[in-house]
Design an enzyme around this catalytic site. Structure first.
Site, PDB file in Angstrom:
ATOM      1  N   HIS A  68      -5.914 -64.220 -18.713  1.00  0.00           N
ATOM      2  CA  HIS A  68      -5.101 -64.684 -19.836  1.00  0.00           C
ATOM      3  C   HIS A  68      -4.723 -66.161 -19.673  1.00  0.00           C
ATOM      4  O   HIS A  68      -4.755 -66.943 -20.623  1.00  0.00           O
ATOM      5  CB  HIS A  68      -3.842 -63.806 -19.921  1.00  0.00           C
ATOM      6  CG  HIS A  68      -2.834 -64.283 -20.914  1.00  0.00           C
ATOM      7  ND1 HIS A  68      -1.713 -64.993 -20.550  1.00  0.00           N
ATOM      8  CD2 HIS A  68      -2.784 -64.168 -22.262  1.00  0.00           C
ATOM      9  CE1 HIS A  68      -1.012 -65.274 -21.640  1.00  0.00           C
ATOM     10  NE2 HIS A  68      -1.630 -64.790 -22.686  1.00  0.00           N
ATOM     11  N   GLU A  71      -7.630 -68.273 -20.532  1.00  0.00           N
ATOM     12  CA  GLU A  71      -7.786 -68.318 -22.001  1.00  0.00           C
ATOM     13  C   GLU A  71      -6.928 -69.451 -22.584  1.00  0.00           C
ATOM     14  O   GLU A  71      -7.399 -70.257 -23.383  1.00  0.00           O
ATOM     15  CB  GLU A  71      -7.380 -66.960 -22.590  1.00  0.00           C
ATOM     16  CG  GLU A  71      -7.335 -66.905 -24.115  1.00  0.00           C
ATOM     17  CD  GLU A  71      -6.031 -66.308 -24.631  1.00  0.00           C
ATOM     18  OE1 GLU A  71      -5.302 -67.032 -25.343  1.00  0.00           O
ATOM     19  OE2 GLU A  71      -5.727 -65.136 -24.313  1.00  0.00           O
ATOM     20  N   HIS A  72      -5.651 -69.514 -22.163  1.00  0.00           N
ATOM     21  CA  HIS A  72      -4.781 -70.587 -22.664  1.00  0.00           C
ATOM     22  C   HIS A  72      -5.340 -71.966 -22.311  1.00  0.00           C
ATOM     23  O   HIS A  72      -5.346 -72.868 -23.130  1.00  0.00           O
ATOM     24  CB  HIS A  72      -3.387 -70.472 -22.036  1.00  0.00           C
ATOM     25  CG  HIS A  72      -2.450 -69.587 -22.795  1.00  0.00           C
ATOM     26  ND1 HIS A  72      -1.229 -70.023 -23.246  1.00  0.00           N
ATOM     27  CD2 HIS A  72      -2.553 -68.297 -23.183  1.00  0.00           C
ATOM     28  CE1 HIS A  72      -0.608 -69.026 -23.873  1.00  0.00           C
ATOM     29  NE2 HIS A  72      -1.384 -67.975 -23.841  1.00  0.00           N
ATOM     30  N   GLU A 143       6.105 -66.386 -22.662  1.00  0.00           N
ATOM     31  CA  GLU A 143       5.358 -65.293 -23.297  1.00  0.00           C
ATOM     32  C   GLU A 143       5.631 -63.981 -22.544  1.00  0.00           C
ATOM     33  O   GLU A 143       5.854 -62.934 -23.142  1.00  0.00           O
ATOM     34  CB  GLU A 143       3.859 -65.621 -23.312  1.00  0.00           C
ATOM     35  CG  GLU A 143       3.053 -64.646 -24.150  1.00  0.00           C
ATOM     36  CD  GLU A 143       1.557 -64.980 -24.204  1.00  0.00           C
ATOM     37  OE1 GLU A 143       1.147 -66.007 -23.606  1.00  0.00           O
ATOM     38  OE2 GLU A 143       0.811 -64.217 -24.832  1.00  0.00           O
TER      39      GLU A 143
END
Lengths: 424, 425
Positions: A68, A71-72, A143
């Site tokens: 993840h 991905e960012h 997040e």
């Protein structure tokens, strides 16, 4: 270059399946009359991939949440980042990380070729520095905190943590504050090089486009690679659940629950037929047309937010029932009782036929939107299927398949209940 | 697009197309947000689960299963100071029916049965059903607090509009729902059929004529007396109000409510939409690129424009300790937009992004339906293409002019009370 046409007569749909010389699988579904186009460039790398293969074939651990995080960070580059590039075209771009894949996507109603070029280009060109990694730790940290306040999310992960001893599906997709603090730029490069090999990826496009348009951009931008699919490590997991109950307090009005049934299979992934048979079975047991549903509803034990899911992926499969109730334990007992009843008393074959008819309609309904279609093409490819597999497979499911499934799964000895209680 | 007047204040809009594999129908019924809100809010949920012909939801759901899994959903929306009762139906297109069934028309028949021919008991609804639906609606209202982002927005609206109808929750209040009687709900149903502004929007390949006929028959026996719906636009702001509440949560939620100089829903709404988008819309916006990307203060920070009330709401999830920093920066970024301190590129990015997403509305039956049903109060409906033309005509100077009128009214902060315990594994 091999271009196959994959067709379905009933749906009157077709798409192209292309083995691009770069090593990338490309899937294209042109849709007449559509103004928008949706493209997704995905890799078979998700939060469950917590082990990376080293040169000698052994595996080494990477921090939770790395897929993840990567991905960012992939949106950034040395000059203009990907968002800034898409801002010039008007496309709406995004990305997501799930348990078993990471996807980068855009949808647009103009400038398609330009957008596709940006997508293929930025995903192929990583740029990570220690400074940008540290900056992202603040954003992703927020997040992670945000999800901690979302009861649906917490009830699910508590259920998975209860169910599994070792499987990484039990960890949060974004990781934890502690795990993401360990991530470094070098680590991201290692993961990128292992998982973002074109042979491990797929490009799926649906909507207002043609094969020629897509290939023109692909030929120009894709860099041929040597290499192979990244290997996933099979992780040992005992048959038993780790714990059969857990509760946590959050600021919710009505308690929430998730009841999970752990499954054991000889192969790491479920077939289309197994998944469809299970969908039918679960709908027959607890769908909104069933006696169980009416009983729970009329006894004020559930509300509109009651449902089930067959939750499967590489190495894991379980059945999840979830909802809101003032008495989760009674709901859990009632569900188990109904499953026993089905097993002992059998079921009406008319119900099986009706449920199949509903499923057929629901599959048709899923074939409208370009985003759903492109995502389905990508997911089906990763599962060695095509988008139409389910349409052909559902016809072959018989009452016998349902009975067999009923005898093999939904065993209450391997179930666990996760509850979120109000904290005031 | 086909438009037809079915009765006074009742409009049918139909887009015939075989582009999709499904058909979609929305029925929207609008009434003023007022003291009758709770009694009306329960209606769509009661009606969509049963009707005189199929008196309980299991029977009804089985009928829907046989109609190839057709789905009917009910909801309540707030648009300006109106409450809209909304029904949505999705069914497969007839060409996919396996035995030559006419699924779509049967579904419309069923949907109208639910709304016009419900299960009644004399001049009332059955008491046990009302009790059950009250329980469900109360849980739905109470459970709105589960989503903290939404909850914080609602609280900010309650505070900001305390003297306006806009503060009324579209689902009503728990206290009012508790006291509802079957007779009250029944008369609310009668009232809606007579007084609501109604729009039926359909998208699909089915024949329009039989649907229009069916609707005309339904309304022929109803004496219509359409209620007026007016939304008050408040432009004056005194000293901004600040309210902070605590809860056992992990992440703080900041909401900032702004008013504008808009006199009504259509007054400068196109340049305002662009201004708000540059301020806090896409990834090129000030809030995303500065508050999130540069300052790394949050995962989300965005601004939403509600033209139906002429307001702008900014939301962000932040660490409690960063509240002041975030608040100041959000106001600073707004003042930059109002000073015209954004590039031509930002301006054109915003226009491209808005127009691209509006045109994309043409590609799902759900978004086409939503596009037109949201125009329920408009005399003449606007196509996405016509709206895009209006957007393209906007000049940068107009955007700056309207941005100057965006004025802070209320700040609401939902903070942790320090009681959250981390998971132990």
């Amino acid at each position: 270059m091999k271009i196959n046409e994959i067709r379905n007569e009933l749906l009157n749909e077709m798409y192209y399946d292309i083995d691009h010389p770069s090593g990338l699988k490309i899937l294209i579904m042109p849709k007449a009359g559509y103004t928008s186009t949706y493209a997704i460039f995905a890799t078979k790398y998700g939060s469950i991939d917590t082990m990376i293969e080293t040169k000698d074939g052994s595996f080494r651990e990477i921090p939770e949440g790395t897929a993840h995080f990567l991905e960012h960070k992939l949106f950034e580059s040395e000059d203009l980042d990907a968002f800034e590039r898409f801002a010039k075209t008007g496309a709406s771009a995004n990305a997501y990380t799930s348990f078993d894949r990471t996807g980068y996507l855009f949808s647009c109603s103009g400038n398609f070729k330009e957008n596709l070029e940006i997508l293929l280009d930025f995903v192929q060109n990583p740029y990570f520095t220690q400074a940008t990694v540290e900056k992202e730790q603040g954003i992703i940290g927020q997040e992670i905190d945000m999800y901690k306040d979302i009861p649906d999310w917490e009830v699910m992960f508590n259920c998975l943590r209860n169910m599994y001893h070792n499987l990484p599906v039990r960890i949060d997709i974004a990781g934890t504050q502690e795990s993401i603090a360990q991530i470094t730029a070098d680590m991201l490069y290692d993961c990128y090089n292992n998982f973002y090999n074109l042979n491990n990826m797929v490009l799926a496009v649906a909507g207002n486009t043609t094969v020629e348009e897509v290939l023109e951009v692909a030929d120009k931008v894709l860099k041929p690679v040597e290499g192979k699919m990244a290997q996933r490590k099979i992780i040992e997991e005992p048959k038993e659940v780790k714990a059969d109950y857990c509760e946590k307090k959050l600021s919710v009005a009505t308690p929430q629950f998730m009841l999970g049934f752990k499954e054991e299979w000889d192969t790491p992934e479920r077939t289309a037929k197994e998944e469809i048979a299970m969908e039918i079975l679960l709908d027959m047991i607890s769908g909104p047309s069933t006696d169980l549903y009416k009983r729970l509803f009329d006894a004020n034990l559930i509300n509109n937010n009651f449902g089930f899911e067959y939750f499967t992926g590489f190495g894991y499969s379980c059945v999840l029932f979830a909802g809101e109730s003032n008495d989760p334990k009674t709901v859990s007992e009632e569900i188990k009782k109904e499953i026993r009843h089905f097993r002992e008393k059998g079921f009406d074959e008319k119900v099986f036929e009706r449920t199949k008819k509903k499923l057929y309609g629901r599959m048709i309904m899923g074939m409208n939107d370009v985003d759903g279609l492109a995502n389905n093409m990508a997911v089906s490819y990763f599962a060695d299927e095509d988008v139409f597999t389910d349409f052909e497979t559902y016809k072959t499911v018989t009452v016998e398949d349902i009975r067999e499934l009923l005898n093999k799964t939904l065993d209450e000895n391997y179930s666990t209940l996760s509850v979120i209680l109000p904290n005031n | 697009m086909h438009f037809e007047n079915i009765a006074d204040g009742v409009r049918l809009c139909a887009q015939g197309t075989d582009k999709f594999k499904t058909c979609r129908i929305n029925i929207s019924m609008a009434m003023p947000l007022d003291s009758g809100t709770s009694a009306r809010a329960i209606l769509p949920f009661i009606l969509h689960r049963r009707c005189a012909k199929y008196p309980d939801y299991i029977t009804l759901n089985r009928v829907l299963d046989e109609l190839y899994g057709a789905s009917v959903s009910a909801g309540v929306l707030k648009r300006g100071e109106s409450q809209i009762l909304s029904f949505n139906l999705t069914a497969i297109d007839d060409r996919f029916a396996l035995d030559g069934d006419t699924v779509a028309l049967e579904c419309v028949q069923l949907l109208t049965d639910m709304i016009f021919d419900p299960l009644t008991e004399g001049e009332s609804f059955p008491a046990d059903i009302i009790e059950q639906e009250k329980r469900l609606l109360i849980e739905a209202i109470e459970n709105e607090m589960n989503d903290k982002r939404r909850y914080a927005l609602m609280r900010c609206e309650e505070i900001m509009f305390k003297d306006e109808a806009y503060s009324i929750n579209r689902l009503g209040s728990v206290d009012e729902v508790k006291t509802l009687t079957p007779e009250e709900v029944y008369s609310a149903w009668k009232e809606v059929l007579c007084k609501a502004t109604i729009q039926v929007t359909m998208v699909g390949s089915m024949d329009i004529a039989p649907v229009a006929e069916m609707l005309k028959n339904r309304f022929s026996s109803i004496k219509r007396d359409v209620a007026e719906i007016n939304t008050v636009f408040v432009n004056e702001v005194n000293q901004p109000e600040y309210v902070c509440e605590e809860m056992p949560i992990k992440q703080g939620k900041l909401v900032m409510g702004f008013r504008t100089a808009m006199a009504d829903e259509y007054d400068n709404s196109v340049p305002m939409r662009i201004a708000v988008d540059i301020f806090g819309g896409g990834t090129y916006s000030k809030l995303f690129s500065v508050v999130r990307e540069k300052m790394s203060l949050c995962y989300y920070c965005s601004a939403a424009f509600f033209s139906s009330k002429g307001i702008v709401m900014v939301q962000s999830g932040i660490e409690d300790a960063n509240e002041e920093k975030a608040r100041n920066e959000i106001l600073n970024q707004l003042s930059l937009v109002a000073k015209g301190d954004f590039s031509d590129e930002d301006f054109s990015s915003s226009i491209k992004s808005i127009t691209d997403s509006i045109i994309s509305n043409n590609d799902t039956p759900e978004s086409i339906c939503a596009w037109y049903s949201s125009q329920i109060f408009r005399e003449s409906l606007k196509t996405p293409e016509a709206y895009v033309e209006e957007i393209n005509e906007v000049e940068k100077s107009q955007v700056v002019e309207v941005a100057k009128t965006i004025t802070l009214d209320t700040v609401f902060m939902l903070k942790s009370n320090g009681e959250v315990i981390d998971d132990e594994d």
